[in-house]
Write a protein that holds these residues in place. Structure first.
Motif, PDB file in Angstrom:
ATOM      1  N   GLU A   6       0.867  -1.175   0.000  1.00  0.00           N
ATOM      2  CA  GLU A   6       0.000   0.000   0.000  1.00  0.00           C
ATOM      3  C   GLU A   6       0.892   1.209   0.000  1.00  0.00           C
ATOM      4  O   GLU A   6       1.431   1.600   1.026  1.00  0.00           O
ATOM      5  CB  GLU A   6      -0.901  -0.003   1.233  1.00  0.00           C
TER       6      GLU A   6
ATOM      7  N   ASP B 185      -4.244   3.962  -2.546  1.00  0.00           N
ATOM      8  CA  ASP B 185      -4.167   2.503  -2.433  1.00  0.00           C
ATOM      9  C   ASP B 185      -4.957   2.014  -1.234  1.00  0.00           C
ATOM     10  O   ASP B 185      -5.751   1.085  -1.335  1.00  0.00           O
ATOM     11  CB  ASP B 185      -2.712   2.069  -2.259  1.00  0.00           C
ATOM     12  N   ARG B 186      -4.676   2.656  -0.109  1.00  0.00           N
ATOM     13  CA  ARG B 186      -5.294   2.187   1.124  1.00  0.00           C
ATOM     14  C   ARG B 186      -6.810   2.341   1.072  1.00  0.00           C
ATOM     15  O   ARG B 186      -7.547   1.422   1.401  1.00  0.00           O
ATOM     16  CB  ARG B 186      -4.726   2.975   2.318  1.00  0.00           C
TER      17      ARG B 186
ATOM     18  N   ALA C 288      -8.658   2.552  -1.594  1.00  0.00           N
ATOM     19  CA  ALA C 288      -9.197   1.639  -2.607  1.00  0.00           C
ATOM     20  C   ALA C 288      -9.388   0.250  -2.011  1.00  0.00           C
ATOM     21  O   ALA C 288     -10.433  -0.380  -2.203  1.00  0.00           O
ATOM     22  CB  ALA C 288      -8.260   1.578  -3.807  1.00  0.00           C
ATOM     23  N   LEU C 289      -8.383  -0.206  -1.266  1.00  0.00           N
ATOM     24  CA  LEU C 289      -8.472  -1.549  -0.675  1.00  0.00           C
ATOM     25  C   LEU C 289      -9.668  -1.636   0.269  1.00  0.00           C
ATOM     26  O   LEU C 289     -10.465  -2.571   0.193  1.00  0.00           O
ATOM     27  CB  LEU C 289      -7.181  -1.870   0.091  1.00  0.00           C
TER      28      LEU C 289
ATOM     29  N   GLU D  32     -13.137  -1.194  -1.511  1.00  0.00           N
ATOM     30  CA  GLU D  32     -13.446  -2.369  -2.333  1.00  0.00           C
ATOM     31  C   GLU D  32     -13.782  -3.573  -1.444  1.00  0.00           C
ATOM     32  O   GLU D  32     -14.766  -4.267  -1.671  1.00  0.00           O
ATOM     33  CB  GLU D  32     -12.248  -2.703  -3.231  1.00  0.00           C
TER      34      GLU D  32
ATOM     35  N   ARG E 161       0.659  -1.719  -8.409  1.00  0.00           N
ATOM     36  CA  ARG E 161       0.055  -0.878  -7.390  1.00  0.00           C
ATOM     37  C   ARG E 161      -1.287  -1.437  -6.961  1.00  0.00           C
ATOM     38  O   ARG E 161      -2.028  -2.010  -7.768  1.00  0.00           O
ATOM     39  CB  ARG E 161      -0.144   0.546  -7.934  1.00  0.00           C
ATOM     40  N   LEU E 162      -1.630  -1.240  -5.701  1.00  0.00           N
ATOM     41  CA  LEU E 162      -2.836  -1.845  -5.158  1.00  0.00           C
ATOM     42  C   LEU E 162      -4.092  -1.364  -5.868  1.00  0.00           C
ATOM     43  O   LEU E 162      -5.010  -2.124  -6.142  1.00  0.00           O
ATOM     44  CB  LEU E 162      -2.923  -1.546  -3.660  1.00  0.00           C
ATOM     45  N   TRP E 163      -4.122  -0.051  -6.202  1.00  0.00           N
ATOM     46  CA  TRP E 163      -5.361   0.450  -6.803  1.00  0.00           C
ATOM     47  C   TRP E 163      -5.598  -0.191  -8.158  1.00  0.00           C
ATOM     48  O   TRP E 163      -6.736  -0.346  -8.597  1.00  0.00           O
ATOM     49  CB  TRP E 163      -5.387   1.980  -6.867  1.00  0.00           C
TER      50      TRP E 163
ATOM     51  N   VAL F 172      -7.378  -3.335  -7.525  1.00  0.00           N
ATOM     52  CA  VAL F 172      -8.787  -3.053  -7.263  1.00  0.00           C
ATOM     53  C   VAL F 172      -9.545  -2.834  -8.565  1.00  0.00           C
ATOM     54  O   VAL F 172     -10.661  -3.331  -8.756  1.00  0.00           O
ATOM     55  CB  VAL F 172      -8.906  -1.842  -6.318  1.00  0.00           C
TER      56      VAL F 172
ATOM     57  N   ILE G 291     -10.163  -6.136 -10.118  1.00  0.00           N
ATOM     58  CA  ILE G 291     -11.243  -6.872  -9.444  1.00  0.00           C
ATOM     59  C   ILE G 291     -12.590  -6.316  -9.834  1.00  0.00           C
ATOM     60  O   ILE G 291     -13.548  -7.052 -10.074  1.00  0.00           O
ATOM     61  CB  ILE G 291     -11.021  -6.833  -7.923  1.00  0.00           C
ATOM     62  N   ASN G 292     -12.658  -4.987  -9.961  1.00  0.00           N
ATOM     63  CA  ASN G 292     -13.922  -4.391 -10.380  1.00  0.00           C
ATOM     64  C   ASN G 292     -14.272  -4.793 -11.800  1.00  0.00           C
ATOM     65  O   ASN G 292     -15.446  -4.974 -12.131  1.00  0.00           O
ATOM     66  CB  ASN G 292     -13.869  -2.870 -10.255  1.00  0.00           C
TER      67      ASN G 292
END
Lengths: 674, 124
Positions: free
Chosen positions: A116, A121-122, A124-125, A128, B2-4, B7, B10-11
């Motif tokens: 993250e 990022d955080r 979004a996690l 979601e 990157r994490l986003w 996401v 996944i979406n």
């Protein structure tokens, strides 16, 4: 197998709630660059992964259990073919697929070991994960009792979904918060303490809202699934629900203690006050979560029990309170109203007293007194004896077949004491401690059909009535009750004339099958809402002229929305031939089952003359009933009785038009109880 | 990665699942509509001569109109059970027929222009 099902569903629901709560707790704490908070976050991620795995595993177990339940074979729990069938062909399956699709995505999201790097990022996690866990939890409402509520399935399911989400945000967030509190309470956790305090304060505010939502949606669910007080105290569903509410009380007390006593102390920095309070709060929160887990277990039990509205009620008390009983007493309604007002004022005083500080003792004391006095005044006139089956509804419909079979049973088992006419004047009743009841007396609101079922089953020892539970099958006992209902109604109907009286309809027409030759049978109920029915019970040759008259009037009557149904007394198999060809008689003439209809309607066809005082007397040769579109008998014509008759067709047409013009009351009840 | 971005992926998967579900639902709806249409077409009798066999009970014989009135069973694809008069192809068919007789009969024609082409008493 049931234990397995309950355990799987319990863990599944608890883990689903836990996932939602984890996200809620994480959002409450926010991101902090303190080592203790970071360590807590890492721990929560591990928890989330475990919970996701648990949710998926128990979800699979639930599917297996459901397969076994649906097929009725324990072996089906392990057959993939059965799973696929269940998934493809049931609401349970569709909901299961959607939910586990979402939960699988959630598991994938949690298992990816991505760093993250930024606030985006955080967020979004969490958003979601919250979305996936939330929808994955809420969708379960569509596989439960709520979605099956007739007519309002969608609103009921939406309310249930809201209930689940609120429960998740509250119960599920407790363990993560407890973990944070306990780490922060340690000496080396000082860096996280301010954030723990903020998170707990935030949660406390949130919990208040959540509790209101939970209670409101819970009440709505109760309304849909229970619907009445007898169902609440007299079914296993109701008992589980009461236990659930009872468990909620210690939780609320604990929460109140935490909020009032421990929360204010957290702010103080000192190791002597703040830290011990924090550790204590952590322990209490764990206790709350433990009780919550029990609530979830009870909820699982609820979801697997038949809703109380569909379950036979087993009334646990020896008395019940009913307004109708008081209404029948002189002065009863006034007493009840005064008592109710007093009770209401007392409750009001109690509430105000608990809210105010200064007048508390006086208000609470006076309020309690008023409540006790109010109940003492209002309850006695409403009190009536009750039995476990008091609120049981007949399992046999009010149909002529049941009434006729009840009539035969009555002759065999009851007439000796109650008399052939049910007036309580049988020879066998003479030596009994109490004279047998007059079953033709107008029944007051004091006796439900369930009361009669109890007396029939267990007897009335004090009165000398023997029990019939071992002699008569349950259906036979209900047949007898249906017969007695017709007998009593027939006594009240003796003054019915050929003119439709003003006021509420009250005489329910026992249902019957209209069978004409090989044509498929229709029931009287099938004609409801569409046709009025002129039911003609006749005897040949006396009724021949009248039947011809009706044959000629048939087109007119049909045009007025009235069907004619003719019922011969005695054997009907050859009746159409015997009616003759000229003029052609084209209205339905019952060829099969006429005897039951004639027997039943003869009970409702007694006139006022002394000869027809007793149902033992010879049945009338010819009698006609006018049944409205809601299934109530509205008027009755016995040829030869005084007053206008339907042989003047103008009179009949006027009655039909009268019924046609009125705004209909509700449909005739199926289990009418006097 | 990157994490986003994860996401977003996944979406996308979620959207794909939604679209697939929507398509499956659409196919199911289309199949049901198709079935309904086929059932309706079977009922529609426009221009096609058909026969119906059913049982009934004689309510009236009207030789002057050449009609027998029957309370009859459902005539599948034509009408439900009711009491109704039918023209008779051959007056011989109702010779010896009595009110109240239970019969088995055959109806032939292009609805609603049908007549009784066969009629036999059933054993009482």
């Amino acid at each position: 197998m049931t234990t397995f099902g309950v355990a799987a569903r319990w863990l599944h629901l608890a883990a689903s709630l836990g996932l939602v709560g984890l996200v809620a707790a994480s959002l409450l704490v926010g991101h902090r660059d303190r080592p203790t908070v970071l360590a807590w976050e890492a721990r929560m991620l591990r928890w989330a992964r475990t919970l996701a795995g648990l949710v998926l595993a128990t979800g699979l177990a639930t599917l297996a259990h459901q397969s076994a339940v649906v097929t009725g074979r324990a072996g089906a729990a392990l057959e993939v073919g059965e799973w696929v069938r269940l998934l493809g062909h049931s609401q349970f399956g569709t909901v299961w697929l959607v939910r586990h699709g979402l939960l699988l995505l959630l598991a994938a999201l949690l298992l990816l070991r991505e760093r993250e790097d930024s606030a985006a990022d955080r967020l979004a996690l969490r958003v979601e994960a919250g979305l996936l866990a939330g929808v994955g939890l809420a969708a379960a409402a569509w596989a439960g009792h709520a979605a099956a509520v007739e007519g309002v399935g969608l609103p009921a399911a939406l309310l249930d979904a809201l209930h689940l989400l609120a429960a998740g945000a509250w119960l599920g967030a407790l363990p993560p918060l407890a973990a944070l509190l306990r780490t922060s309470a340690r000496a080396e956790g000082a860096d996280a303490r301010p954030f723990a305090v903020r998170a707990v304060r935030g949660f406390s505010r949130l919990a208040l809202t959540v509790m209101v939502v939970l209670v409101a949606t819970g009440l709505a669910n109760t309304w849909f699934q229970v619907g009445s007080v007898p169902a609440l105290v007299g079914t296993s569903y109701g008992w589980l629900l009461l236990a659930k509410v009872a468990l909620l009380l210690p939780i609320l007390l604990l929460a109140q203690h935490n909020r009032r006593r421990l929360l204010p102390r957290l702010g103080s920095d000192g190791d002597t006050v703040g830290r011990p309070a924090m550790a204590r709060l952590g322990r209490f929160v764990i206790a709350e979560a433990g009780l919550g887990l029990l609530i979830v277990l009870l909820t699982t039990g609820l979801s697997l029990s038949p809703p109380a509205v569909h379950d036979p009620v087993w009334w646990p008390f020896s008395e019940r309170y009913a307004w109708d009983v008081a209404a029948a007493l002189p002065g009863g309604p006034t007493r009840v109203l005064i008592g109710a007002q007093l009770t209401f004022l007392g409750v009001l005083a109690l509430i105000v007293g608990l809210l105010l500080r200064s007048w508390r003792v006086i208000l609470v004391g006076a309020g309690s007194l008023a409540v006790i006095a109010g109940l003492w005044i209002a309850l006695p006139p409403m009190t009536v004896d009750a039995y476990p089956t008091t609120f049981r509804r007949s399992s046999v419909p009010y149909h002529v077949v049941s009434v006729a079979s009840g009539a035969a049973l009555f002759r065999t088992h009851c007439a000796t004491c109650h008399g052939a006419g049910g007036r309580g004047d049988g020879p066998g009743g003479a030596g009994l401690p109490r004279p047998p009841a007059d079953l033709t007396a107008p029944h007051t609101a004091q006796h439900t059909a369930g009361d009669m079922f109890w007396w029939l089953t267990h007897g009335i020892p004090a009165g000398g009535m023997p029990p019939f539970g071992a002699v008569l099958a349950e259906e036979e006992r209900w047949d007898l009750i249906n017969f007695i209902r017709t007998l009593a109604a027939g006594d009240q109907a003796r003054q019915m004339t050929a003119l439709v009286p003003p006021g509420r309809p009250w005489l329910v027409a026992p249902d019957l099958s209209i069978v004409v030759g090989p044509a498929p049978p229709r029931s009287l109920k099938d004609l409801r809402d569409r046709w009025m029915v002129l039911l003609v019970v006749f005897t040949l040759p006396e009724s021949r002229t009248r039947l011809r008259q009706l044959a000629e009037a048939y087109n007119t009557l049909q045009a007025l929305g009235t069907e004619v149904v003719a019922v011969p007394q005695g054997d009907g198999s050859d009746i159409i031939r015997r009616l003759g060809a000229r003029p052609p008689i084209l209205y339905p003439v019952i060829t099969d089952g006429a005897a039951d209809i004639a027997t039943t309607y003869a009970l409702l066809g007694r006139g006022l003359g002394p000869a027809s005082l007793s149902p033992r007397g010879a049945p009338p040769l010819h009698v006609e009933f006018l049944v409205d579109r809601q299934g109530y008998i509205r008027a009755r014509w016995l040829p030869g009785s005084p007053g206008p008759g339907w042989d003047t067709s103008q009179t009949l047409v006027e009655q039909i038009q009268l019924i046609d013009k009125e705004t209909p009351a509700g449909p005739a009840p199926d289990e009418h109880v006097h | 990665m990157r994490l986003w971005r994860v996401v977003v992926l996944i979406n996308l998967a979620l959207g794909l699942g939604f679209v697939l579900g929507y398509l499956a639902w659409g196919r199911e709806t289309a199949r049901l509509a198709d079935e309904l249409e086929r059932a309706r077409r079977q009922q529609a009798v426009a221009g096609v001569e058909r026969t119906w066999q059913a049982r009934g009970v004689v309510r009236a014989v009207l030789p002057e109109l050449n009609v027998v009135v029957l309370t009859h069973e459902d005539l599948v694809g034509y009408m439900g059970s009711m009491t109704m008069g039918f023209r008779v192809h051959d007056p011989k068919l109702y010779e010896g027929l009595d009110i109240g007789d239970r019969v088995r009969f055959t109806l032939t024609g292009v609805a609603p222009n049908v007549e009784i082409t066969a009629l036999a008493k059933e054993a009482p």
